[in-house]
Scaffold this motif. Structure first.
Motif, PDB file in Angstrom:
ATOM      1  N   SER A   7       0.876  -1.171   0.000  1.00 37.71           N
ATOM      2  CA  SER A   7       0.000   0.000   0.000  1.00 37.71           C
ATOM      3  C   SER A   7       0.907   1.214   0.000  1.00 37.71           C
ATOM      4  N   VAL A  10       0.546   8.438  -1.665  1.00 31.21           N
ATOM      5  CA  VAL A  10       1.005   9.477  -2.573  1.00 31.21           C
ATOM      6  C   VAL A  10       1.228  10.733  -1.748  1.00 31.21           C
ATOM      7  N   GLU A  56      -6.572  -3.464  -7.076  1.00 32.81           N
ATOM      8  CA  GLU A  56      -5.824  -2.242  -6.843  1.00 32.81           C
ATOM      9  C   GLU A  56      -6.803  -1.075  -6.830  1.00 32.81           C
ATOM     10  N   ARG A  58      -7.270   3.536  -5.982  1.00 36.63           N
ATOM     11  CA  ARG A  58      -6.847   4.868  -5.520  1.00 36.63           C
ATOM     12  C   ARG A  58      -8.092   5.592  -5.015  1.00 36.63           C
ATOM     13  N   SER A  80     -12.546   4.838  -4.578  1.00 36.57           N
ATOM     14  CA  SER A  80     -11.629   3.987  -5.340  1.00 36.57           C
ATOM     15  C   SER A  80     -12.360   3.210  -6.424  1.00 36.57           C
ATOM     16  N   THR A 118      -3.374   5.029  -2.111  1.00 33.83           N
ATOM     17  CA  THR A 118      -3.177   4.085  -3.210  1.00 33.83           C
ATOM     18  C   THR A 118      -2.974   2.693  -2.636  1.00 33.83           C
ATOM     19  N   TRP A 119      -3.632   1.727  -3.223  1.00 30.13           N
ATOM     20  CA  TRP A 119      -3.393   0.318  -2.936  1.00 30.13           C
ATOM     21  C   TRP A 119      -2.937  -0.276  -4.249  1.00 30.13           C
ATOM     22  N   GLN A 120      -1.680  -0.773  -4.282  1.00 29.39           N
ATOM     23  CA  GLN A 120      -1.090  -1.188  -5.536  1.00 29.39           C
ATOM     24  C   GLN A 120      -0.318  -2.485  -5.373  1.00 29.39           C
TER      25      GLN A 120
END
Length: 122
Positions: A7, A10, A56, A58, A80, A118-120
């Motif tokens: 995670s 930004v 994923e 945002r 998101s 953000t979760w990426q």
């Protein structure tokens, strides 16, 4: 092949009504901003259900705090699009409360800022 889930936070975008002419205030404010970003990075989690589904997302959350750093309210301003992440935001805000107190030189009694999340999958 192994995948890592991360995670990420930004850069914190602050929308407060300050004039940054005072260099020491700008420095204090930048230090406070860095503290907030570090705390969010520490407290933000990747929900297990999202990991299993390799999702994923945002989001952006408007957060209002008082002089002590207590979160007085928050609003999801950009969802998101993934229900799991949007629900996680409520828990994240609870874990973050209270945030570090803003600099003493900030004269406003209530401060607002936009927190991008953000979760990426990496």
């Amino acid at each position: 092949m192994s995948r890592f889930f991360k995670s990420a936070v930004v850069a914190l975008t602050l929308s407060v009504s300050f004039i940054m002419a005072n260099t020491s205030f700008a420095s204090d404010f930048k230090s406070w901003q860095t503290e907030v970003v570090k705390l969010v990075a520490k407290k933000q989690v990747y929900p297990r259900a999202a990991m299993r589904q390799e999702l994923e997302g945002r989001a952006k959350v408007k957060i209002n705090i008082d002089r002590s750093g207590a979160i007085t309210s928050y609003e999801l301003v950009e969802p998101s699009g993934v229900e799991i992440f949007d629900k996680e935001i409520d828990s994240l805000v609870e874990r973050l409360n209270p945030l570090p107190a803003p600099p003493a030189s900030a004269s406003e009694s209530q401060l607002s800022f936009i927190l991008p999340l953000t979760w990426q999958i990496q």
